[in-house]
Each structure stands twice: as C-alpha cells, then as structure tokens.
Design a protein around this motif. Structure first.
Motif, PDB file in Angstrom:
ATOM      1  N   LEU A   1     -20.085  75.778  80.685  1.00  0.00           N
ATOM      2  CA  LEU A   1     -21.127  75.862  81.702  1.00  0.00           C
ATOM      3  C   LEU A   1     -21.195  74.592  82.539  1.00  0.00           C
ATOM      4  CD1 LEU A   1     -24.473  74.697  81.077  1.00  0.00           C
ATOM      5  CD2 LEU A   1     -23.561  75.479  78.941  1.00  0.00           C
TER       6      LEU A   1
ATOM      7  N   ILE B   1     -20.167  71.160  81.022  1.00  0.00           N
ATOM      8  CA  ILE B   1     -20.249  71.003  79.562  1.00  0.00           C
ATOM      9  C   ILE B   1     -19.353  72.049  78.895  1.00  0.00           C
ATOM     10  CG2 ILE B   1     -21.801  71.030  77.562  1.00  0.00           C
ATOM     11  CD1 ILE B   1     -24.120  70.456  79.552  1.00  0.00           C
ATOM     12  N   GLY B   2     -18.454  71.607  78.064  1.00  0.00           N
ATOM     13  CA  GLY B   2     -17.595  72.530  77.326  1.00  0.00           C
ATOM     14  C   GLY B   2     -17.829  72.366  75.839  1.00  0.00           C
TER      15      GLY B   2
ATOM     16  N   LYS C   1     -13.417  66.664  67.845  1.00  0.00           N
ATOM     17  CA  LYS C   1     -14.179  66.845  69.096  1.00  0.00           C
ATOM     18  C   LYS C   1     -14.756  68.254  69.212  1.00  0.00           C
ATOM     19  CE  LYS C   1     -13.719  66.118  74.071  1.00  0.00           C
ATOM     20  NZ  LYS C   1     -13.192  65.185  75.058  1.00  0.00           N
TER      21      LYS C   1
ATOM     22  N   GLN D   1     -12.644  80.345  80.727  1.00  0.00           N
ATOM     23  CA  GLN D   1     -12.122  79.666  81.914  1.00  0.00           C
ATOM     24  C   GLN D   1     -10.600  79.717  81.848  1.00  0.00           C
ATOM     25  OE1 GLN D   1     -14.954  76.071  83.167  1.00  0.00           O
ATOM     26  NE2 GLN D   1     -13.991  75.716  81.206  1.00  0.00           N
TER      27      GLN D   1
ATOM     28  N   GLY E   1      -9.788  75.494  83.069  1.00  0.00           N
ATOM     29  CA  GLY E   1     -10.819  74.510  82.714  1.00  0.00           C
ATOM     30  C   GLY E   1     -10.257  73.095  82.859  1.00  0.00           C
ATOM     31  N   ARG E   2     -11.118  72.193  83.356  1.00  0.00           N
ATOM     32  CA  ARG E   2     -10.665  70.823  83.596  1.00  0.00           C
ATOM     33  C   ARG E   2     -11.438  69.844  82.734  1.00  0.00           C
ATOM     34  NH1 ARG E   2     -12.054  69.200  88.478  1.00  0.00           N
ATOM     35  NH2 ARG E   2     -13.244  71.028  89.062  1.00  0.00           N
ATOM     36  N   GLY E   3     -10.721  68.839  82.226  1.00  0.00           N
ATOM     37  CA  GLY E   3     -11.358  67.782  81.447  1.00  0.00           C
ATOM     38  C   GLY E   3     -11.322  66.473  82.208  1.00  0.00           C
ATOM     39  N   ARG E   4     -11.777  65.421  81.553  1.00  0.00           N
ATOM     40  CA  ARG E   4     -11.741  64.102  82.187  1.00  0.00           C
ATOM     41  C   ARG E   4     -10.295  63.657  82.361  1.00  0.00           C
ATOM     42  NH1 ARG E   4     -13.843  60.111  78.795  1.00  0.00           N
ATOM     43  NH2 ARG E   4     -14.205  58.728  80.555  1.00  0.00           N
TER      44      ARG E   4
ATOM     45  N   GLY F   1     -17.094  68.310  75.262  1.00  0.00           N
ATOM     46  CA  GLY F   1     -16.806  67.278  76.262  1.00  0.00           C
ATOM     47  C   GLY F   1     -17.597  67.571  77.522  1.00  0.00           C
ATOM     48  N   ILE F   2     -17.760  66.544  78.325  1.00  0.00           N
ATOM     49  CA  ILE F   2     -18.572  66.675  79.548  1.00  0.00           C
ATOM     50  C   ILE F   2     -17.805  66.081  80.726  1.00  0.00           C
ATOM     51  CG2 ILE F   2     -20.747  65.979  80.650  1.00  0.00           C
ATOM     52  CD1 ILE F   2     -21.820  65.846  77.667  1.00  0.00           C
TER      53      ILE F   2
ATOM     54  N   SER G   1     -12.783  77.732  86.694  1.00  0.00           N
ATOM     55  CA  SER G   1     -13.525  76.584  86.161  1.00  0.00           C
ATOM     56  C   SER G   1     -14.979  76.683  86.624  1.00  0.00           C
ATOM     57  CB  SER G   1     -12.897  75.287  86.693  1.00  0.00           C
ATOM     58  OG  SER G   1     -13.835  74.234  86.698  1.00  0.00           O
ATOM     59  N   THR G   2     -15.914  76.509  85.690  1.00  0.00           N
ATOM     60  CA  THR G   2     -17.327  76.564  86.092  1.00  0.00           C
ATOM     61  C   THR G   2     -17.668  75.374  86.997  1.00  0.00           C
ATOM     62  OG1 THR G   2     -17.966  75.470  84.033  1.00  0.00           O
ATOM     63  CG2 THR G   2     -18.123  77.874  84.074  1.00  0.00           C
ATOM     64  N   ASN G   3     -16.988  74.236  86.801  1.00  0.00           N
ATOM     65  CA  ASN G   3     -17.240  73.099  87.704  1.00  0.00           C
ATOM     66  C   ASN G   3     -16.822  73.441  89.129  1.00  0.00           C
ATOM     67  OD1 ASN G   3     -18.063  71.481  85.509  1.00  0.00           O
ATOM     68  ND2 ASN G   3     -17.166  69.664  86.441  1.00  0.00           N
TER      69      ASN G   3
ATOM     70  N   TRP H   1      -8.544  71.632  80.056  1.00  0.00           N
ATOM     71  CA  TRP H   1      -9.534  71.887  78.984  1.00  0.00           C
ATOM     72  C   TRP H   1      -9.386  73.340  78.563  1.00  0.00           C
ATOM     73  CZ3 TRP H   1     -12.702  69.066  75.973  1.00  0.00           C
ATOM     74  CH2 TRP H   1     -13.698  69.733  75.267  1.00  0.00           C
TER      75      TRP H   1
HETATM   76  C1  BTN Z   1     -13.561  66.168  78.555  1.00  0.00           C
HETATM   77  O1  BTN Z   1     -12.430  65.873  78.975  1.00  0.00           O
HETATM   78  O2  BTN Z   1     -13.931  65.827  77.441  1.00  0.00           O
HETATM   79  C2  BTN Z   1     -14.508  66.949  79.420  1.00  0.00           C
HETATM   80  C3  BTN Z   1     -14.329  68.428  79.259  1.00  0.00           C
HETATM   81  C4  BTN Z   1     -15.284  69.232  80.133  1.00  0.00           C
HETATM   82  C5  BTN Z   1     -15.008  70.723  80.053  1.00  0.00           C
HETATM   83  C6  BTN Z   1     -16.080  71.518  80.739  1.00  0.00           C
HETATM   84  S1  BTN Z   1     -15.987  73.243  80.351  1.00  0.00           S
HETATM   85  C7  BTN Z   1     -17.157  73.603  81.593  1.00  0.00           C
HETATM   86  C8  BTN Z   1     -16.807  72.731  82.771  1.00  0.00           C
HETATM   87  N1  BTN Z   1     -15.795  73.362  83.596  1.00  0.00           N
HETATM   88  C9  BTN Z   1     -14.650  72.671  83.596  1.00  0.00           C
HETATM   89  O3  BTN Z   1     -13.616  73.014  84.209  1.00  0.00           O
HETATM   90  N2  BTN Z   1     -14.765  71.596  82.841  1.00  0.00           N
HETATM   91  C10 BTN Z   1     -16.090  71.472  82.256  1.00  0.00           C
END
Ligand code: BTN
Length: 305
Positions: free
Chosen positions: A127, A200-201, A178, A107, A110-113, A181-182, A84-86, A118
C-alpha cells in the motif's frame, strides 16, 4: 465508496432496516437504496433482506471492505493487481488527490529503496499513502519513521516480535529477518512539500521469500489483512499528526540504537555505535572521531565476532 453507500452500510451494520426506512433516513429514493444494496452485494458484502436489510458479513479484503469501519481520513483506491502502488499514488498526486491509500493485492513491478525490485506476490500487504502535509521537504523523513512505527506496533499487536532498523526496515527476531520495507517519495518546493507518497510493503506469506526475509504468517496464525491495514492506517494517521510521539515510539522500537553499525552513504561509509535518532530521522553514530550525523543511507548491524 460514496457517502450514501457508506451511510447504507453503517445503518444496516447493527440492525435490520427496511428499504422505506433507509430511504427516509438517508433522504434518497427506494430505488436508490436498492441500487446501493445490490452494489454492496456485488462488492462481496453479505446482506440479508428478511424483515429488512441487515449486514451479516464483510468481504475479506478489497477497497469497500477496508473502508468499512476505517477510522482514519483516507479513501481507499484498491486494485487486484498493479505494477506499483507508489506509481499509482504518484499518478493520483498529479491529479491533485490527497489522503488516498492505494492498496493492491499484488504488484507486478514493486519497487524498493536504492532502485531495488520488491517482490510483491498476491496475498501480501502492498500500500501507498498519498498525503500533502504542511512540512518543509527536509522534515518529510519523519513520515517514514511514523510508518515504520505504525507497522511495528500493529505487527506486535498480532504477536509478531518486530523492531525497526534505521531508517525504516521492520525486522523480526534475533535473526533480524525483514518483514516490511518503506519507500517514501515526494515532490516539493524549497520550503513546503507538495505531496508525499509513503509506500509500505509487508510480507504476509513466508513461502518463496529470500532467506533474510519473513512474513507475518510465519509468526502469527491469525492474520486478517483487512484489520491489519485498517489498524495500520489509523495508527499512521495519529502518528503523522504528532511527530514527537512518532520519534519517541521509533526510539522505543529501535533495534539499531546501541548497536555497532556500518552505514553506507552516497559519500562513504561510517562505522561506529548508533547512539540516537534525532528529528526528523537523523541517525547519530559515535565514531572514533566523534559523533557523526547521517541523514540517509544503508545501515548494517555489525554483530560481535
Ligand atoms: C525497501 O526497499 O525496503 C522498501 C520497499 C517498499 C515496498 C513497497 S510495497 C508498496 C509500495 N509500492 C512499491 O512499489 N514499493 C512500496
């Protein structure tokens, strides 16, 4: 990319320059010039050496490619694949770094809200920008707004009819699928943010996405990820310095304002008409019991039956 290598690239971008000339201009040895040229070639830059060194092509994507010509105060930490970039940006925060954009081609975690996963296949735009703004933690949401505005505006410049759903989803078209997402994370004291990571994805290839998602290439034929990321970082840098402008632009691009909405917060559900967004990102909903201000939550647009 280090300063000298950046200077080598800038010098040979528009004209052929001989090795000795480059060495003199940059005040380094000819051997050092040669090493930089070789390293740049290895990084994918095409450099001719007939009658001097001349840059003829930049790689499609990657750290040096994004940094080349970038007019924003970020260094690029690029990886072909990351969980994950975060998560990587948080590691850099722990090492006292700042103003770094972590970029990955893919990724694997990757993680979302709201703790959602993600999906981040190779070829997307994934990024995270690490910065240390001089803001109280309560004002940090304005950076999320700034990121949503930046994504929306650059998508529009590519001909993609994007708009923003509160607080930070970038959606496309009447179907409101969609695109991006951020996920913003931060650490701070009571009165001052220590660091913020704005993740930001942006989906690029629409293949394999869920029905309610879309990708840039479903709406635009010519998507250059390198240019997209550069434009995005430049716009984000300008907006983070001007919260008033970020808020005004957010309102302009909002899909949520004027709509009937259902917002789930940790404390319950609010139903009403979205009227405004106030600094630093608070949604004002007109309900049967008067206006309600929501600081965080999950928002659903309710379509008329
Ligand atoms: C959402 O749930 O809408 C937010 C999604 C955010 C995804 C981005 S991808 C780059 C960064 N790294 C992650 O693991 N998540 C965010």
């Amino acid at each position: 990319m280090n300063e000298t290598r950046r200077a080598v690239l800038a010098a040979i971008a528009d004209e052929a320059v001989s090795g000795p000339d480059l060495a003199a201009r940059l005040d380094v040895s000819r051997a050092a010039v040669w090493k930089h040229i070789e390293a740049l070639r290895e990084a994918g830059f095409t450099i001719e050496s007939d009658g001097g060194y001349r840059l003829v092509a930049v790689p499609d994507y990657g750290g040096p490619a994004i940094e080349f010509g970038l007019d924003a105060p970020f260094t690029i930490d690029y990886h072909d694949s990351l969980p994950s970039t975060n998560a990587r940006a948080r590691e850099l925060a722990a090492e006292d770094e700042t103003d770094v954009a972590v970029v990955a081609n893919e990724q694997t975690g990757g993680r979302g809200r709201l703790d959602r996963a993600w999906r981040s296949p190779p070829g997307g735009i994934w990024l995270s920008v690490l910065c240390r703004p001089d803001l109280p933690p309560a004002h940090a949401p304005v950076l999320t707004l700034a990121a949503a505005v930046a994504v929306t505006e650059i998508a529009r410049e590519h001909g993609v009819e994007a708009g923003i759903k509160w607080p930070n989803d970038v959606l496309v078209g009447d179907e409101e699928t969609k695109l991006a997402g951020i996920l913003t994370e931060m650490e701070g004291e009571a009165d001052r943010v220590s660091w913020v990571v704005v993740g930001i994805g942006i989906n690029v290839d629409p293949a394999g996405l869920p029905e309610d998602a879309t990708g840039l290439r479903a709406h635009a034929t010519d998507v250059d990820r390198r240019a997209f990321v550069q434009d995005l970082l430049e716009r984000f840098a300008a907006l983070r310095a001007d919260p008033e402008e970020a808020l005004a632009a957010w309102r302009e691009h909002a899909l949520t304002l004027g709509q009937r909405v259902r917002v789930s917060t940790g404390d319950g559900t609010i139903v009403g008409t979205a009227r405004d967004v106030e600094f630093p990102g608070t949604l004002v909903v007109a309900t049967d019991n008067g206006p309600v201000r929501v600081h965080a939550g999950d928002c659903e647009h309710l379509r008329p039956a």
